[in-house]
Design an enzyme around this catalytic site. Sequence first.
Site, short mmCIF file in Angstrom:
data_model
loop_
_atom_site.label_atom_id
_atom_site.label_comp_id
_atom_site.label_asym_id
_atom_site.label_seq_id
_atom_site.Cartn_x
_atom_site.Cartn_y
_atom_site.Cartn_z
N GLN A 107 54.24 -22.38 -2.65
CA GLN A 107 53.66 -21.49 -1.64
C GLN A 107 52.94 -22.23 -0.53
OE1 GLN A 107 51.79 -18.92 -4.90
NE2 GLN A 107 52.25 -17.44 -3.30
N HIS A 119 53.55 -15.44 -13.53
CA HIS A 119 53.86 -15.27 -12.10
C HIS A 119 53.94 -16.64 -11.41
CE1 HIS A 119 53.20 -13.00 -8.13
NE2 HIS A 119 53.03 -14.27 -7.78
N GLU A 120 52.95 -17.51 -11.68
CA GLU A 120 52.91 -18.81 -10.98
C GLU A 120 53.99 -19.76 -11.50
OE1 GLU A 120 51.34 -18.69 -8.38
OE2 GLU A 120 49.94 -17.06 -8.82
N GLY A 160 45.80 -16.88 -7.94
CA GLY A 160 46.64 -18.00 -8.32
C GLY A 160 47.50 -18.42 -7.15
N HIS A 215 57.10 -19.03 -9.85
CA HIS A 215 57.17 -19.64 -8.51
C HIS A 215 57.74 -21.06 -8.60
CE1 HIS A 215 55.49 -16.95 -5.55
NE2 HIS A 215 54.38 -16.74 -6.23
N CYS A 227 51.33 -10.91 -4.26
CA CYS A 227 51.63 -12.34 -4.10
C CYS A 227 51.20 -12.77 -2.69
CB CYS A 227 53.13 -12.56 -4.28
SG CYS A 227 53.65 -14.28 -4.08
N LEU A 228 50.56 -13.93 -2.61
CA LEU A 228 50.11 -14.41 -1.29
C LEU A 228 51.27 -14.67 -0.35
CD1 LEU A 228 47.27 -16.90 -2.38
CD2 LEU A 228 47.02 -14.57 -1.46
CO CO Z 1 52.96 -15.31 -5.99
#
Ligand code: CO
Length: 173
Positions: free
Chosen positions: A51, A135-136, A46, A139, A93-94
């Site tokens: 991000q 999670h997203e 995701g 963000h 997380c990226l």
């Molecule tokens: Co993340």
Amino acid sequence: MPLLPIVIYPHPTLKQRAAEVQRFDAELARLLDDMAETMYAAGGIGIAANQVDSLKRVTVIDAAPEGEPAQLREYVNPVIVEKSGSITWHEGCLSLPELYGDVKRASNVKVAYRDRHGAELELEAEGLLAVALQHEIDHLDGVMFIDRLSLLERKAALRRWQKIVEKRTAEER
Ligand code: CO
């Protein structure tokens, strides 16, 4: 479709609240396409607009189990309208590469969102997809998974992150 640079913690855009999408136009479609490509290239399940340094309220997720066909979905202006149950997931997380932490979240969620054309949709999710949605959407509110850890766990995670940053900086030299 270019890959977008992924911003790394503590980039300021990660702390900001993304704004509701008003225009379902070609620019939005391009952002969604590029985000999906960027997510797959980075090996994520995701990615949220913050991000890739955009403050549009959009995320793309593909939580299909490995080896199964892709299940890419785009969520524009997503809102969690119901949640229940409890699940602890070992999250990454990226924007915090190589860092992981156990986060407690709802095990089941119902999300209201729009697609890239503006159509209103609803989805019920459980397990990994439910975790990814929470999670997203976090963000999009400027919240990272480490913010969901207890104070002690967050301190330990930030110490691990400092080591990861030092290693990455050394490797870049
Ligand atoms: Co993340």
